[in-house]
Write a protein that holds these residues in place. Structure first.
Motif, PDB file in Angstrom:
ATOM      1  N   GLU A 304       0.805  -1.225   0.000  1.00 34.81           N
ATOM      2  CA  GLU A 304       0.000   0.000   0.000  1.00 34.81           C
ATOM      3  C   GLU A 304       0.836   1.273   0.000  1.00 34.81           C
ATOM      4  O   GLU A 304       0.412   2.308  -0.529  1.00 34.81           O
ATOM      5  CB  GLU A 304      -0.942   0.005   1.206  1.00 34.81           C
ATOM      6  CG  GLU A 304      -1.999  -1.084   1.162  1.00 34.81           C
ATOM      7  CD  GLU A 304      -2.944  -1.028   2.357  1.00 34.81           C
ATOM      8  OE1 GLU A 304      -2.784  -0.121   3.200  1.00 34.81           O
ATOM      9  OE2 GLU A 304      -3.846  -1.886   2.447  1.00 34.81           O
ATOM     10  N   GLN A 305       2.022   1.226   0.608  1.00 36.47           N
ATOM     11  CA  GLN A 305       2.811   2.450   0.765  1.00 36.47           C
ATOM     12  C   GLN A 305       4.154   2.390   0.045  1.00 36.47           C
ATOM     13  O   GLN A 305       4.903   3.347   0.077  1.00 36.47           O
ATOM     14  CB  GLN A 305       3.076   2.698   2.263  1.00 36.47           C
ATOM     15  CG  GLN A 305       1.842   2.725   3.135  1.00 36.47           C
ATOM     16  CD  GLN A 305       1.066   4.012   3.013  1.00 36.47           C
ATOM     17  OE1 GLN A 305       1.601   5.041   2.629  1.00 36.47           O
ATOM     18  NE2 GLN A 305      -0.220   3.969   3.339  1.00 36.47           N
ATOM     19  N   GLY A 306       4.466   1.233  -0.570  1.00 35.86           N
ATOM     20  CA  GLY A 306       5.787   1.023  -1.156  1.00 35.86           C
ATOM     21  C   GLY A 306       6.046   1.845  -2.393  1.00 35.86           C
ATOM     22  O   GLY A 306       5.217   2.677  -2.781  1.00 35.86           O
ATOM     23  N   PRO A 307       7.211   1.650  -3.006  1.00 31.80           N
ATOM     24  CA  PRO A 307       8.169   0.577  -2.708  1.00 31.80           C
ATOM     25  C   PRO A 307       8.870   0.784  -1.369  1.00 31.80           C
ATOM     26  O   PRO A 307       8.954   1.895  -0.862  1.00 31.80           O
ATOM     27  CB  PRO A 307       9.164   0.671  -3.871  1.00 31.80           C
ATOM     28  CG  PRO A 307       9.100   2.097  -4.317  1.00 31.80           C
ATOM     29  CD  PRO A 307       7.668   2.506  -4.144  1.00 31.80           C
ATOM     30  N   VAL A 308       9.400  -0.308  -0.840  1.00 27.06           N
ATOM     31  CA  VAL A 308       9.959  -0.245   0.513  1.00 27.06           C
ATOM     32  C   VAL A 308      11.183   0.666   0.574  1.00 27.06           C
ATOM     33  O   VAL A 308      11.474   1.236   1.630  1.00 27.06           O
ATOM     34  CB  VAL A 308      10.310  -1.663   1.041  1.00 27.06           C
ATOM     35  CG1 VAL A 308       9.064  -2.533   1.093  1.00 27.06           C
ATOM     36  CG2 VAL A 308      11.402  -2.327   0.217  1.00 27.06           C
ATOM     37  N   TYR A 309      11.882   0.815  -0.530  1.00 30.81           N
ATOM     38  CA  TYR A 309      13.035   1.714  -0.552  1.00 30.81           C
ATOM     39  C   TYR A 309      12.605   3.129  -0.155  1.00 30.81           C
ATOM     40  O   TYR A 309      13.266   3.807   0.653  1.00 30.81           O
ATOM     41  CB  TYR A 309      13.683   1.718  -1.931  1.00 30.81           C
ATOM     42  CG  TYR A 309      14.832   2.700  -2.069  1.00 30.81           C
ATOM     43  CD1 TYR A 309      16.110   2.378  -1.620  1.00 30.81           C
ATOM     44  CD2 TYR A 309      14.619   3.958  -2.641  1.00 30.81           C
ATOM     45  CE1 TYR A 309      17.155   3.280  -1.722  1.00 30.81           C
ATOM     46  CE2 TYR A 309      15.658   4.877  -2.746  1.00 30.81           C
ATOM     47  CZ  TYR A 309      16.926   4.539  -2.289  1.00 30.81           C
ATOM     48  OH  TYR A 309      17.958   5.441  -2.398  1.00 30.81           O
ATOM     49  N   ASN A 310      11.479   3.579  -0.710  1.00 28.30           N
ATOM     50  CA  ASN A 310      10.982   4.921  -0.393  1.00 28.30           C
ATOM     51  C   ASN A 310      10.538   5.013   1.073  1.00 28.30           C
ATOM     52  O   ASN A 310      10.744   6.042   1.728  1.00 28.30           O
ATOM     53  CB  ASN A 310       9.821   5.283  -1.309  1.00 28.30           C
ATOM     54  CG  ASN A 310      10.265   5.481  -2.747  1.00 28.30           C
ATOM     55  OD1 ASN A 310      11.471   5.531  -3.021  1.00 28.30           O
ATOM     56  ND2 ASN A 310       9.310   5.584  -3.665  1.00 28.30           N
ATOM     57  N   ILE A 311       9.913   3.941   1.566  1.00 26.57           N
ATOM     58  CA  ILE A 311       9.505   3.927   2.979  1.00 26.57           C
ATOM     59  C   ILE A 311      10.738   4.053   3.867  1.00 26.57           C
ATOM     60  O   ILE A 311      10.761   4.841   4.826  1.00 26.57           O
ATOM     61  CB  ILE A 311       8.725   2.642   3.323  1.00 26.57           C
ATOM     62  CG1 ILE A 311       7.443   2.536   2.499  1.00 26.57           C
ATOM     63  CG2 ILE A 311       8.389   2.605   4.817  1.00 26.57           C
ATOM     64  CD1 ILE A 311       6.714   1.207   2.657  1.00 26.57           C
ATOM     65  N   ASN A 312      11.765   3.272   3.532  1.00 21.22           N
ATOM     66  CA  ASN A 312      12.984   3.284   4.340  1.00 21.22           C
ATOM     67  C   ASN A 312      13.621   4.678   4.373  1.00 21.22           C
ATOM     68  O   ASN A 312      14.030   5.169   5.425  1.00 21.22           O
ATOM     69  CB  ASN A 312      13.997   2.284   3.798  1.00 21.22           C
ATOM     70  CG  ASN A 312      13.533   0.850   3.910  1.00 21.22           C
ATOM     71  OD1 ASN A 312      12.600   0.551   4.656  1.00 21.22           O
ATOM     72  ND2 ASN A 312      14.169  -0.047   3.165  1.00 21.22           N
ATOM     73  N   ILE A 313      13.716   5.300   3.194  1.00 22.02           N
ATOM     74  CA  ILE A 313      14.319   6.636   3.112  1.00 22.02           C
ATOM     75  C   ILE A 313      13.534   7.634   3.966  1.00 22.02           C
ATOM     76  O   ILE A 313      14.106   8.445   4.706  1.00 22.02           O
ATOM     77  CB  ILE A 313      14.355   7.125   1.637  1.00 22.02           C
ATOM     78  CG1 ILE A 313      15.408   6.342   0.839  1.00 22.02           C
ATOM     79  CG2 ILE A 313      14.629   8.624   1.568  1.00 22.02           C
ATOM     80  CD1 ILE A 313      16.835   6.724   1.172  1.00 22.02           C
ATOM     81  N   ASP A 314      12.214   7.579   3.838  1.00 18.79           N
ATOM     82  CA  ASP A 314      11.362   8.520   4.574  1.00 18.79           C
ATOM     83  C   ASP A 314      11.553   8.367   6.086  1.00 18.79           C
ATOM     84  O   ASP A 314      11.739   9.356   6.805  1.00 18.79           O
ATOM     85  CB  ASP A 314       9.897   8.295   4.193  1.00 18.79           C
ATOM     86  CG  ASP A 314       8.964   9.249   4.923  1.00 18.79           C
ATOM     87  OD1 ASP A 314       9.284  10.450   5.005  1.00 18.79           O
ATOM     88  OD2 ASP A 314       7.922   8.790   5.436  1.00 18.79           O
TER      89      ASP A 314
END
Length: 533
Positions: A304-314
């Motif tokens: 729902e909120q990915g990609p996980v790379y972007n989640i991690n950066i945020d």
């Protein structure tokens, strides 16, 4: 399924206590209508106090009668005189029995005055009396930090009956403030057994506050273990845990809800989940993979909120922006990504310290850095902390004062007499007895000099050191008064005088005496009122 027994969670302790009291009252009235006694198993300690208060209120205001009630208390220290302030006889009388119409012949509390050779027979008869009444209709329980119920410490058998037990060292440490030191806490107690508790037709275990969250998680979700006696309650078909939100916070559905259900992913929950995942897999946030998310209940978040790379950066950026070497703000810097504003460059800051050492213990590094970076820092010691000073230190300080006075050629006769009065008082002092005013004053002076010394070391001028001596604390007892208008008013006056740009509240909400959370709530109340003016 993580939870192995029924759990009901209420918003706060008061709401939960009212609900439990309502169930007890309904049981009493139902039994009255049937012409039968209501047989209750009762607990002591802080946990049931508000339940008992509500039952007393219903007796006074709604006509709830205890004429048909028979009670059996869980436990009592051994040895223990019934009129001692630490006695559970005293506790029950003060919190319930003296305020309702119960027949004292129907009150049963283990006898702490028995000769040792008579204890076994007493315990057998205690069980017999319960059985002759048809068993307990309802058993109320709390839970200790060792997972004990009653005084059934780790190692207790699930079929144990009423007996004499040896208390765990942690249990005695937790009780030490009620006895004026662990050395005064009895090493033994008479307690109902786990098997006795199991026979009750209904069992309610209550727990309040985050301090109980770790042991509640073990009791509710852990494996059966003699190391945590409360886990044996998982075997009962008629038990319920009644918790406030703090005590329930460690349960999986609240602590890591993504492991048990789909979630509504707001920023707070995403941040919590990613930090948890980083610790769980022992990886830096920026190295978390989609596989890590999928294997740890966070697939929904990734989709729902990915990609996980972007989640991690945020999340990495959010965490990074909470870290600073400039607790008062960095002058002239771009503060859009910093936790504190840059201007004004020199701020007025106030540190509220519940006791005269919490400023240093809780935020000593921040305290010193604020001073070193040129801010106008004030510290406010909210209470005297005078109950935390040893009697021997009082004598030592007074002896010093006498010697100094005499070395200056002054008459120390009055002080010597005060000193002798102190020694006589201390020689006859009972555990937790209120000190004389002179002793309390000296204890307060000792804490005051310690606090001044620490604040000076941090670089504060004496004019920026404030002692509030909030009235709620100054009882001379471990148990404090409720917060009053004067406590809030004094805090408002200090805030108006200093007009701080920053307010720091030192302390730890897990403080066993509860003073820290009380002091924090006083600050909040004062700030809320000032905001409205």
């Amino acid at each position: 399924r993580y939870e192995k027994l029924p759990v009901t969670v209420y918003a706060d302790q008061q709401t939960a206590s009212l609900a439990v009291a309502g169930r007890i009252a309904a049981l009493i009235r139902s039994k009255q209508a049937q012409g039968k006694p209501a047989v209750l198993g009762l607990a002591t300690g802080v946990t049931p106090i508000r339940v008992y208060a509500e039952l007393v209120r219903q007796h006074r205001e709604e006509g709830l009668s205890f004429a048909n009630v028979v009670t059996f208390n869980l436990d009592e220290y051994y040895p223990m005189q019934p009129d001692a302030v630490q006695s559970y006889v005293t506790f029950m009388n003060e919190n319930l029995f003296d305020h309702v119409d119960i027949d004292k012949a129907n009150v049963h509390i283990p006898d702490g005055t028995l000769a040792l050779e008579d204890v076994a027979a007493f315990c057998l008869n205690y069980e017999k009396q319960i059985e002759e009444l048809g068993g307990l209709d309802l058993q109320i329980l709390g839970i200790g930090r060792t997972g004990h119920i009653g005084f059934n410490e780790p190692g207790s058998a699930p079929n144990s009956g009423t007996r004499l037990v040896t208390l765990d060292d942690l249990t005695r440490s937790d009780a030490s403030r009620d006895f004026g030191g662990k050395e005064n806490v009895p090493t033994k107690a008479i307690t109902m057994g786990i098997g006795t508790i199991f026979k009750a037709r209904e069992i309610i275990l209550m727990a309040w506050s985050g301090k109980k969250a770790p042991i509640i998680r073990k009791a509710v979700e852990g494996e059966l273990s003699g190391d945590v006696p409360a886990t044996y309650l998982q075997l009962s078909d008629h038990v319920e845990f009644v918790l406030d939100e703090g005590a329930a916070a460690g349960l999986t559905r609240f602590d890591t809800p993504w492991l048990v259900k789909d979630c509504v992913w707001d920023n707070t929950l995403i941040k919590k989940a990613v930090i948890w995942l980083s610790a769980e897999v022992n990886k830096p946030i920026l190295k978390l993979t989609e596989e890590d998310y999928n294997n740890h209940g966070m697939a929904q978040l990734a989709v729902e909120q990915g990609p996980v790379y972007n989640i991690n950066i945020d999340i990495f950026n959010q965490v990074q922006h909470t870290i600073t070497g400039w607790p008062g703000g960095k002058p002239g810097a771009d503060d859009s990504q910093r936790p504190e504003r840059a201007e004004p460059a020199r701020k007025r800051s106030i540190v509220f310290s519940p006791h005269p050492d919490d400023d240093v213990i809780s935020m000593g590094g921040t305290f010193i850095r604020l001073v070193d970076q040129g801010h106008d820092v004030h510290v406010a010691y909210q209470t005297s902390g005078n109950t935390a000073v040893w009697d021997d230190d009082v004598l030592r300080f007074v002896e010093f004062a006498i010697d100094f006075k005499e070395s200056e050629g002054e008459d120390a006769g009055v002080m010597r007499q005060t000193y002798e009065d102190m020694r006589k008082f201390m020689a006859a002092k009972q555990p937790n007895q209120i000190d004389s005013q002179e002793i309390r004053n000296v204890k307060g002076f000792i804490r005051k000099t310690e606090a001044i010394s620490g604040a000076r070391f941090a670089g504060l001028p004496d004019s920026n050191i404030h002692f509030q001596a909030l009235p709620f604390y100054e009882t001379g007892k471990i148990k404090k008064n409720t917060v009053g208008e004067e406590d809030i008013k004094l805090t408002m006056e200090l805030l108006q005088k200093i007009k701080p740009h920053q307010v720091f509240a030192a302390g730890d909400f897990a403080d066993p005496n509860g003073t820290h959370i009380v002091c924090f709530n006083i600050i909040l109340a004062a700030l809320t009122r000032l905001k409205e003016t």
